[in-house]
Design a protein around this motif. Structure first.
Motif, PDB file in Angstrom:
ATOM      1  N   ALA A   8     -17.799   5.011  13.234  1.00  0.00           N
ATOM      2  CA  ALA A   8     -17.020   4.803  12.012  1.00  0.00           C
ATOM      3  C   ALA A   8     -16.039   3.661  12.180  1.00  0.00           C
ATOM      4  O   ALA A   8     -16.054   2.949  13.190  1.00  0.00           O
ATOM      5  CB  ALA A   8     -16.292   6.095  11.657  1.00  0.00           C
ATOM      6  N   GLY A   9     -15.170   3.490  11.183  1.00  0.00           N
ATOM      7  CA  GLY A   9     -14.198   2.403  11.198  1.00  0.00           C
ATOM      8  C   GLY A   9     -12.863   2.864  11.757  1.00  0.00           C
ATOM      9  O   GLY A   9     -12.541   4.049  11.736  1.00  0.00           O
ATOM     10  N   SER A  10     -12.093   1.904  12.258  1.00  0.00           N
ATOM     11  CA  SER A  10     -10.757   2.220  12.770  1.00  0.00           C
ATOM     12  C   SER A  10      -9.743   2.190  11.629  1.00  0.00           C
ATOM     13  O   SER A  10      -9.734   1.263  10.818  1.00  0.00           O
ATOM     14  CB  SER A  10     -10.372   1.177  13.822  1.00  0.00           C
ATOM     15  N   SER A  41      -7.339  -3.216   8.508  1.00  0.00           N
ATOM     16  CA  SER A  41      -5.894  -3.405   8.570  1.00  0.00           C
ATOM     17  C   SER A  41      -5.378  -2.638   7.361  1.00  0.00           C
ATOM     18  O   SER A  41      -5.704  -2.978   6.216  1.00  0.00           O
ATOM     19  CB  SER A  41      -5.577  -4.894   8.449  1.00  0.00           C
ATOM     20  N   GLN A  42      -4.649  -1.574   7.586  1.00  0.00           N
ATOM     21  CA  GLN A  42      -4.186  -0.774   6.447  1.00  0.00           C
ATOM     22  C   GLN A  42      -2.955   0.040   6.780  1.00  0.00           C
ATOM     23  O   GLN A  42      -2.603   0.246   7.938  1.00  0.00           O
ATOM     24  CB  GLN A  42      -5.301   0.138   5.939  1.00  0.00           C
ATOM     25  N   ASN A  43      -2.309   0.501   5.697  1.00  0.00           N
ATOM     26  CA  ASN A  43      -1.212   1.473   5.827  1.00  0.00           C
ATOM     27  C   ASN A  43      -1.497   2.596   4.842  1.00  0.00           C
ATOM     28  O   ASN A  43      -2.647   2.768   4.425  1.00  0.00           O
ATOM     29  CB  ASN A  43       0.140   0.782   5.610  1.00  0.00           C
ATOM     30  N   GLY A  77     -19.246   7.422   9.550  1.00  0.00           N
ATOM     31  CA  GLY A  77     -18.255   7.250   8.485  1.00  0.00           C
ATOM     32  C   GLY A  77     -18.374   5.853   7.913  1.00  0.00           C
ATOM     33  O   GLY A  77     -19.460   5.440   7.512  1.00  0.00           O
ATOM     34  N   MET A  78     -17.272   5.096   7.949  1.00  0.00           N
ATOM     35  CA  MET A  78     -17.292   3.734   7.415  1.00  0.00           C
ATOM     36  C   MET A  78     -18.060   2.817   8.369  1.00  0.00           C
ATOM     37  O   MET A  78     -17.546   2.415   9.398  1.00  0.00           O
ATOM     38  CB  MET A  78     -15.857   3.222   7.264  1.00  0.00           C
ATOM     39  N   LEU A  79     -19.295   2.484   7.988  1.00  0.00           N
ATOM     40  CA  LEU A  79     -20.095   1.594   8.840  1.00  0.00           C
ATOM     41  C   LEU A  79     -19.922   0.151   8.380  1.00  0.00           C
ATOM     42  O   LEU A  79     -20.088  -0.783   9.142  1.00  0.00           O
ATOM     43  CB  LEU A  79     -21.563   2.014   8.796  1.00  0.00           C
ATOM     44  N   ILE A 107     -15.616   3.698  -0.691  1.00  0.00           N
ATOM     45  CA  ILE A 107     -14.365   3.165  -1.234  1.00  0.00           C
ATOM     46  C   ILE A 107     -13.205   3.970  -0.633  1.00  0.00           C
ATOM     47  O   ILE A 107     -13.359   5.168  -0.374  1.00  0.00           O
ATOM     48  CB  ILE A 107     -14.421   3.244  -2.788  1.00  0.00           C
ATOM     49  N   SER A 108     -12.086   3.336  -0.352  1.00  0.00           N
ATOM     50  CA  SER A 108     -10.960   4.060   0.257  1.00  0.00           C
ATOM     51  C   SER A 108     -10.182   4.808  -0.814  1.00  0.00           C
ATOM     52  O   SER A 108     -10.288   4.503  -2.004  1.00  0.00           O
ATOM     53  CB  SER A 108     -10.021   3.091   0.961  1.00  0.00           C
ATOM     54  N   SER A 109      -9.363   5.746  -0.370  1.00  0.00           N
ATOM     55  CA  SER A 109      -8.537   6.511  -1.316  1.00  0.00           C
ATOM     56  C   SER A 109      -7.549   5.585  -2.021  1.00  0.00           C
ATOM     57  O   SER A 109      -7.053   5.895  -3.093  1.00  0.00           O
ATOM     58  CB  SER A 109      -7.817   7.639  -0.584  1.00  0.00           C
ATOM     59  N   ASN A 113     -12.899  -1.520  -1.209  1.00  0.00           N
ATOM     60  CA  ASN A 113     -14.325  -1.390  -0.966  1.00  0.00           C
ATOM     61  C   ASN A 113     -14.588  -1.321   0.538  1.00  0.00           C
ATOM     62  O   ASN A 113     -14.191  -2.219   1.271  1.00  0.00           O
ATOM     63  CB  ASN A 113     -15.013  -2.634  -1.546  1.00  0.00           C
ATOM     64  N   LEU A 114     -15.222  -0.254   1.008  1.00  0.00           N
ATOM     65  CA  LEU A 114     -15.424  -0.085   2.449  1.00  0.00           C
ATOM     66  C   LEU A 114     -16.885  -0.280   2.846  1.00  0.00           C
ATOM     67  O   LEU A 114     -17.283   0.086   3.942  1.00  0.00           O
ATOM     68  CB  LEU A 114     -14.919   1.293   2.889  1.00  0.00           C
ATOM     69  N   MET A 115     -17.679  -0.844   1.944  1.00  0.00           N
ATOM     70  CA  MET A 115     -19.097  -1.107   2.204  1.00  0.00           C
ATOM     71  C   MET A 115     -19.458  -2.496   1.702  1.00  0.00           C
ATOM     72  O   MET A 115     -19.153  -2.837   0.561  1.00  0.00           O
ATOM     73  CB  MET A 115     -19.957  -0.100   1.418  1.00  0.00           C
ATOM     74  N   TYR A 212      -3.654  12.550  -0.985  1.00  0.00           N
ATOM     75  CA  TYR A 212      -3.820  12.640   0.460  1.00  0.00           C
ATOM     76  C   TYR A 212      -4.834  11.613   0.946  1.00  0.00           C
ATOM     77  O   TYR A 212      -5.889  11.431   0.332  1.00  0.00           O
ATOM     78  CB  TYR A 212      -4.267  14.051   0.849  1.00  0.00           C
ATOM     79  N   HIS A 213      -4.534  11.013   2.058  1.00  0.00           N
ATOM     80  CA  HIS A 213      -5.395  10.001   2.668  1.00  0.00           C
ATOM     81  C   HIS A 213      -6.292  10.665   3.707  1.00  0.00           C
ATOM     82  O   HIS A 213      -5.809  11.482   4.490  1.00  0.00           O
ATOM     83  CB  HIS A 213      -4.477   8.954   3.333  1.00  0.00           C
ATOM     84  N   GLY A 214      -7.575  10.361   3.669  1.00  0.00           N
ATOM     85  CA  GLY A 214      -8.458  10.792   4.757  1.00  0.00           C
ATOM     86  C   GLY A 214      -9.094  12.162   4.611  1.00  0.00           C
ATOM     87  O   GLY A 214      -9.653  12.687   5.572  1.00  0.00           O
ATOM     88  N   GLY A 216     -11.810  13.029   3.023  1.00  0.00           N
ATOM     89  CA  GLY A 216     -13.272  12.967   3.210  1.00  0.00           C
ATOM     90  C   GLY A 216     -13.633  12.881   4.686  1.00  0.00           C
ATOM     91  O   GLY A 216     -14.586  13.536   5.151  1.00  0.00           O
ATOM     92  N   CYS A 217     -12.869  12.079   5.433  1.00  0.00           N
ATOM     93  CA  CYS A 217     -13.119  11.917   6.873  1.00  0.00           C
ATOM     94  C   CYS A 217     -12.895  13.235   7.598  1.00  0.00           C
ATOM     95  O   CYS A 217     -13.710  13.661   8.415  1.00  0.00           O
ATOM     96  CB  CYS A 217     -12.186  10.866   7.470  1.00  0.00           C
ATOM     97  N   ALA A 218     -11.759  13.887   7.295  1.00  0.00           N
ATOM     98  CA  ALA A 218     -11.434  15.141   7.985  1.00  0.00           C
ATOM     99  C   ALA A 218     -12.478  16.205   7.651  1.00  0.00           C
ATOM    100  O   ALA A 218     -12.913  16.959   8.532  1.00  0.00           O
ATOM    101  CB  ALA A 218     -10.039  15.613   7.589  1.00  0.00           C
TER     102      ALA A 218
HETATM  103  O1  PXL Z   1     -11.473   7.721   3.724  1.00  0.00           O
HETATM  104  C1  PXL Z   1     -12.432   6.782   3.892  1.00  0.00           C
HETATM  105  C2  PXL Z   1     -12.177   5.902   5.065  1.00  0.00           C
HETATM  106  C3  PXL Z   1     -13.033   5.925   6.110  1.00  0.00           C
HETATM  107  N1  PXL Z   1     -12.891   5.157   7.206  1.00  0.00           N
HETATM  108  C4  PXL Z   1     -11.880   4.299   7.308  1.00  0.00           C
HETATM  109  C5  PXL Z   1     -10.973   4.216   6.303  1.00  0.00           C
HETATM  110  C6  PXL Z   1     -11.102   5.038   5.138  1.00  0.00           C
HETATM  111  C7  PXL Z   1     -10.137   4.958   4.065  1.00  0.00           C
HETATM  112  O2  PXL Z   1      -9.207   4.209   4.046  1.00  0.00           O
HETATM  113  O3  PXL Z   1      -9.960   3.377   6.423  1.00  0.00           O
HETATM  114  C8  PXL Z   1     -11.746   3.460   8.513  1.00  0.00           C
END
Ligand code: PXL
Length: 263
Positions: A8-10, A41-43, A77-79, A107-109, A113-115, A212-214, A216-218
């Motif tokens: 997945a992505g960092s 790169s995010q907050n 996850g985010m590929l 897509i992020s919360s 665009n994450l793809m 809430y952030h994350g 879907g990942c959790a």
């Molecule tokens: O929530 C989806 C997601 C997955 N993976 C990474 C993210 C995000 C949302 O921001 O940053 C790395």
């Protein structure tokens, strides 16, 4: 000890992505392995840059790791890129890795665009047929299935379409269920729909107020950890719902944007 691998992505906030996945695996008593497929790169309120990892390098990370430690379950996850999707598929097929959970992150919360263009189609073609479980939210389910989701019946239709792409089980996550159709606007429900090709199971819940952030990942990481421990998908969903409730109830207001789950 059982092991789970996340590809997945960092996410530097630790609220989503690789960092969140590893924390969730730990909370379930499963040893977390990881291969980074992209950097963000995010907050807590924006994603402002994404760097992709070269496909050959991702393949190298995975080959090196998996030839040594064979994971009991795997999550993607985010590929982000087509080359990352292809590298993940090659390794998962080559090593015949089992208990694959695919979170088709698009897509992020916070709306980014994450793809990359075209990557979702390759994910659908190459990875969905290998999956034990896919965990799209309603937006991802609509985008991938082509079903315009406006009510509960549409969610079921989308799940049936998604099943045709080959996963054993489709779980459409329902944290955003309130946003379905005008009828439910302002409602306070969540709903997970689980479809295994035979039965449709609907697991309802009360929505906890807030952004809430994350989540879907959790959610998908918790399902992955449960599968690594040998649970069935139904058991995994029940455990995961309980886990998510607590993680959301105890969420932290650390940044200026979305709240971060207690993981
Ligand atoms: O929530 C989806 C997601 C997955 N993976 C990474 C993210 C995000 C949302 O921001 O940053 C790395």
């Amino acid at each position: 000890m059982k092991t789970a691998l996340t590809i997945a992505g960092s996410d530097p906030t630790g609220g989503a992505g690789i960092q969140a996945d590893i924390k969730v695996f730990s909370l379930f008593g499963v040893y977390g392995l990881s291969a980074v497929a992209a950097l963000t790169s995010q907050n807590t309120y924006e994603v402002n840059a994404i760097l992709k990892v070269d496909g050959e390098f991702l393949e190298k990370q995975l080959n090196t790791l998996v030839s040594d430690i064979r994971p009991d379950a795997v999550k993607t996850g985010m590929l982000f890129s087509i080359e990352a999707v292809k590298a993940a598929a090659k390794i998962i097929k080559g090593y015949e890795l089992e208990n694959l959970v695919i979170d088709p992150v698009t897509i992020s919360s916070t709306g980014a665009n994450l793809m990359e263009d075209g990557a979702l189609d390759i994910l659908k073609e190459e990875l969905f047929p290998l999956a034990k479980v896919i965990t799209p939210n309603i937006y991802e389910a609509a985008a991938i299935s082509g079903v315009n989701i406006e009510n509960e019946k549409d969610i079921e239709r989308a799940a049936m379409k998604l099943k045709q792409f080959g996963p054993e089980t489709v779980i459409i996550t329902g944290g955003h269920f309130d946003n379905v159709g005008k009828r439910r606007a302002g409602g306070r429900k969540t709903m997970e729909l689980v479809y295994n090709g035979k039965n449709v199971n609907i697991i309802g819940g009360e929505k906890i107020k807030g952004e809430y952030h994350g989540t879907g990942c959790a959610f998908s990481a918790a399902i992955t950890a449960c599968l690594a421990k040998g649970m069935t998908v139904v058991e995994a969903v029940k455990k995961t719902k309980k886990f998510m409730n607590t993680a959301i109830k105890n969420a932290h207001t650390i940044g200026k944007g979305m709240r971060l789950l207690d993981v």
